[in-house]
Design a protein around this motif. Structure first.
Motif, mmCIF file in Angstrom:
data_model
loop_
_atom_site.group_PDB
_atom_site.id
_atom_site.type_symbol
_atom_site.label_atom_id
_atom_site.label_comp_id
_atom_site.label_asym_id
_atom_site.label_seq_id
_atom_site.Cartn_x
_atom_site.Cartn_y
_atom_site.Cartn_z
ATOM 1 N N GLY A 95 -13.437 13.355 -2.378
ATOM 2 C CA GLY A 95 -12.991 14.443 -3.238
ATOM 3 C C GLY A 95 -12.738 14.010 -4.674
ATOM 4 N N LEU A 96 -12.410 12.725 -4.872
ATOM 5 C CA LEU A 96 -12.164 12.242 -6.230
ATOM 6 C C LEU A 96 -13.445 12.135 -7.045
ATOM 7 C CD1 LEU A 96 -9.492 9.405 -5.856
ATOM 8 C CD2 LEU A 96 -9.158 11.858 -6.102
ATOM 9 N N PHE A 97 -14.583 12.153 -6.376
ATOM 10 C CA PHE A 97 -15.866 11.948 -7.053
ATOM 11 C C PHE A 97 -16.553 13.276 -7.404
ATOM 12 C CE2 PHE A 97 -14.848 8.127 -4.899
ATOM 13 C CZ PHE A 97 -15.482 7.087 -5.546
ATOM 14 N N LYS A 98 -15.985 14.405 -6.943
ATOM 15 C CA LYS A 98 -16.641 15.706 -7.123
ATOM 16 C C LYS A 98 -16.113 16.432 -8.357
ATOM 17 C CE LYS A 98 -18.827 15.071 -3.273
ATOM 18 N NZ LYS A 98 -20.267 14.718 -3.314
ATOM 19 N N LYS A 99 -17.001 17.088 -9.073
ATOM 20 C CA LYS A 99 -16.589 17.881 -10.228
ATOM 21 C C LYS A 99 -15.931 19.169 -9.753
ATOM 22 C CE LYS A 99 -21.098 20.164 -10.662
ATOM 23 N NZ LYS A 99 -22.284 20.367 -11.529
ATOM 24 N N PRO A 100 -15.058 19.761 -10.549
ATOM 25 C CA PRO A 100 -14.394 21.008 -10.149
ATOM 26 C C PRO A 100 -15.417 22.136 -9.945
ATOM 27 C CG PRO A 100 -13.286 20.006 -12.022
ATOM 28 C CD PRO A 100 -14.565 19.253 -11.834
ATOM 29 N N GLY A 101 -15.243 22.855 -8.841
ATOM 30 C CA GLY A 101 -16.156 23.958 -8.542
ATOM 31 C C GLY A 101 -15.564 25.320 -8.813
ATOM 32 N N SER A 102 -14.297 25.336 -9.248
ATOM 33 C CA SER A 102 -13.631 26.610 -9.520
ATOM 34 C C SER A 102 -12.448 26.346 -10.442
ATOM 35 C CB SER A 102 -13.141 27.254 -8.222
ATOM 36 O OG SER A 102 -12.152 26.446 -7.611
ATOM 37 N N GLN A 103 -11.840 27.414 -10.916
ATOM 38 C CA GLN A 103 -10.662 27.260 -11.776
ATOM 39 C C GLN A 103 -9.499 26.644 -11.012
ATOM 40 O OE1 GLN A 103 -9.715 31.002 -13.627
ATOM 41 N NE2 GLN A 103 -11.309 30.794 -15.203
ATOM 42 N N ALA A 104 -9.364 27.039 -9.763
ATOM 43 C CA ALA A 104 -8.296 26.471 -8.937
ATOM 44 C C ALA A 104 -8.509 24.968 -8.749
ATOM 45 C CB ALA A 104 -8.255 27.175 -7.580
ATOM 46 N N HIS A 105 -9.753 24.607 -8.552
ATOM 47 C CA HIS A 105 -10.076 23.189 -8.388
ATOM 48 C C HIS A 105 -9.793 22.427 -9.680
ATOM 49 C CE1 HIS A 105 -13.195 20.025 -6.825
ATOM 50 N NE2 HIS A 105 -11.981 19.542 -6.940
ATOM 51 N N SER A 106 -10.109 23.027 -10.815
ATOM 52 C CA SER A 106 -9.837 22.399 -12.110
ATOM 53 C C SER A 106 -8.339 22.179 -12.315
ATOM 54 C CB SER A 106 -10.399 23.261 -13.245
ATOM 55 O OG SER A 106 -11.802 23.345 -13.178
ATOM 56 N N ARG A 107 -7.549 23.152 -11.919
ATOM 57 C CA ARG A 107 -6.089 23.001 -12.045
ATOM 58 C C ARG A 107 -5.592 21.875 -11.148
ATOM 59 N NH1 ARG A 107 -6.337 28.757 -12.227
ATOM 60 N NH2 ARG A 107 -5.894 28.885 -9.991
ATOM 61 N N TRP A 108 -6.183 21.769 -9.943
ATOM 62 C CA TRP A 108 -5.796 20.696 -9.023
ATOM 63 C C TRP A 108 -6.142 19.332 -9.612
ATOM 64 C CZ3 TRP A 108 -8.758 16.951 -6.546
ATOM 65 C CH2 TRP A 108 -8.086 16.181 -5.592
ATOM 66 N N VAL A 109 -7.316 19.217 -10.250
ATOM 67 C CA VAL A 109 -7.732 17.961 -10.869
ATOM 68 C C VAL A 109 -6.736 17.542 -11.944
ATOM 69 C CG1 VAL A 109 -9.452 16.909 -12.395
ATOM 70 C CG2 VAL A 109 -10.189 18.151 -10.348
ATOM 71 N N LYS A 110 -6.321 18.489 -12.786
ATOM 72 C CA LYS A 110 -5.355 18.182 -13.839
ATOM 73 C C LYS A 110 -4.015 17.745 -13.251
ATOM 74 C CE LYS A 110 -7.321 21.263 -17.350
ATOM 75 N NZ LYS A 110 -7.097 22.461 -18.201
ATOM 76 N N ALA A 111 -3.584 18.448 -12.209
ATOM 77 C CA ALA A 111 -2.307 18.103 -11.581
ATOM 78 C C ALA A 111 -2.374 16.723 -10.921
ATOM 79 C CB ALA A 111 -1.930 19.166 -10.548
ATOM 80 N N LYS A 112 -3.503 16.427 -10.300
ATOM 81 C CA LYS A 112 -3.663 15.137 -9.628
ATOM 82 C C LYS A 112 -3.680 14.000 -10.629
ATOM 83 C CE LYS A 112 -4.224 12.976 -5.697
ATOM 84 N NZ LYS A 112 -3.178 13.020 -4.648
ATOM 85 N N LEU A 113 -4.367 14.193 -11.740
ATOM 86 C CA LEU A 113 -4.403 13.169 -12.774
ATOM 87 C C LEU A 113 -3.017 12.916 -13.355
ATOM 88 C CD1 LEU A 113 -7.691 14.174 -14.642
ATOM 89 C CD2 LEU A 113 -7.273 12.012 -13.444
#
Length: 428
Positions: A358-376
């Motif tokens: 999952g760390l290697f995949k680009k965001p596929g949605s806005q929710a996913h993008s928010r999760w990426v920012k929170a995880k970082l």
């Protein structure tokens, strides 16, 4: 007569060509040796800048044994042909479905090919080279192991070193490896050394490393061809043992080669990380040995080696590694005399092996993008580093906008070919 003169002239030209070619080859080898020696000396000059020693270093009452750079370079040239031969050979893996007796017989016949077992003249310089290297001003002592061929040392492994020096620019990293302690290995490490980072590959002397530890008798049996190596490649289990012994004898930090360092380790001492927790009780359910931080002669390391020697099983994955440290800690964590800390998964293993993709995949949605920012954000504050579980992720592409892309961009120092799964050095 003219035909004879023509033949003699052609023969003379051929001899001249051969002589010039040989001279050119000798010159290239000599020049390469000079570059090798000068680069080593330039690294030593860069090491003179003072920095505080924050982790315990090994001292000796006697004189430090100075390694002769010319002898190392000569050794590397002499080993070049042998090294190429090793690169071509396939991994030494026991026959499938062999019985214990068949594996022991197979292992005994293959012992001469296990280069890591050799205690030759070069390996016997190990202790002196360790003392000399860490006699430099080191802001943290770090160890890694590499028992695979040089050709398999790729961009992911190089990134581990880059991230370590990004977080610890004045740290010292020693790689225990016979294959990397060579001209080819030197070429891989040179870009970091040229930037003033202290990294060195040293051929380990396992007989010395395991001497006066619980592993000594186990190693003697194994080296004598009297013990079943099991169906799992022995290199994996040797790495499990080597990391325990090197920390026991010298102290410092051990890191797997598939670990990205995000934050400084200098505040840690005598620590091991939990890989997983029980959801209800929040108690750890499994520890891992991919990252270990311990003082020299720590009693827990002794217990780990004791368990390795007494319960070794080369047929069960993890038995001599993550499961071993979990078994021992479970037995001793409430006993007096042990002083260590168990860090939560977020420290070293913020993503488990079955979710690392999952760390290697680009965001596929806005929710996913928010999760990426929170995880970082979470990783930047609570995590010392990320174990990449290379067995699961080594062939996974790093996509644009993924967490991995951001981590790599933020924590590399050379940043050459950082998104590739392929090797970044041809080692030709």
């Amino acid at each position: 007569m003219s035909r004879m003169d023509s033949r003699l002239l052609s023969l003379a030209k051929f001899h001249i060509f051969c002589t010039l070619s040989l001279a050119a080859i000798i010159f290239i080898i000599y020049a390469d040796s000079i570059i090798y020696n000068d680069s080593e000396k330039s690294v030593e000059l860069n090491d003179k800048a003072p920095s505080p020693v924050l982790l315990q270093t090994h001292s000796s009452a006697g004189h430090l044994i100075k390694s002769d750079i010319n002898r190392i370079a000569l050794h590397s040239m002499q080993e070049e042909t042998l090294e190429v031969g090793r690169e071509i050979s396939s991994p030494l893996v026991p026959p499938f479905n062999a019985t214990e007796e068949e594996r022991i017989a197979w292992f005994r016949s293959k012992l001469p090919k296990f280069e890591i077992f050799k205690s030759d003249k070069f390996a016997r310089q190990f202790h002196g080279r360790v003392l000399e290297f860490f006699n430099k001003k080191c802001e943290g002592k770090f160890f890694m192991t590499w028992i695979s061929p040089v050709r398999s040392f790729g961009s992911r492994e190089f990134l581990s070193m880059e991230s370590l020096f990004r977080a610890h620019p004045h740290g010292c990293l020693m790689i225990l490896s016979r294959t990397m302690d060579s001209r080819r290995g030197y070429r891989i490490l040179k870009p970091l050394q040229d930037r003033g980072f202290k990294v060195h590959a040293v051929t380990p002397d396992l007989s010395f490393l395991f001497k006066n530890t619980p592993a000594e008798a186990w190693f003697a049996e194994m080296k004598g061809g009297k013990k079943d190596p099991g169906g799992i490649p022995l290199a994996q289990n040797l790495s499990n043992l080597m990391r325990l012994a090197i920390l026991y004898k010298y102290g410092g930090v051990y890191l797997d080669m598939d670990f990205i360092v995000l934050n400084s380790f200098l505040g840690l001492r005598n620590s091991i990380g939990a890989q997983s927790l029980d959801v209800a009780s929040k108690n750890w359910t499994r520890l891992n040995n991919a990252v270990l931080v311990f003082d020299m002669n720590h009693p827990l390391l002794y217990k780990f080696m004791e368990e390795f020697a007494f319960t070794f099983d080369g047929n069960k994955w993890g038995h001599n590694g993550p499961y071993l440290v979990s078994r021992v800690v479970r037995r001793v964590q409430n006993r007096p005399g042990y002083n260590f800390t168990i860090l939560p998964p977020i420290a070293f293993y913020p993503v488990d092996w079955n979710r690392i993709g999952g760390l290697f995949k680009k965001p596929g949605s806005q929710a996913h993008s928010r999760w990426v920012k929170a995880k970082l954000l979470q990783l930047s504050g609570e995590t010392y580093g990320v174990h990449l579980w290379n067995k699961q992720s080594s062939r996974v592409a790093i996509e644009e906008g993924s967490i991995m892309q951001r981590l790599i961009s933020d924590h590399c120092v050379i940043c050459s070919d950082i998104y590739s799964s392929e090797r970044i050095f041809s080692n030709e």
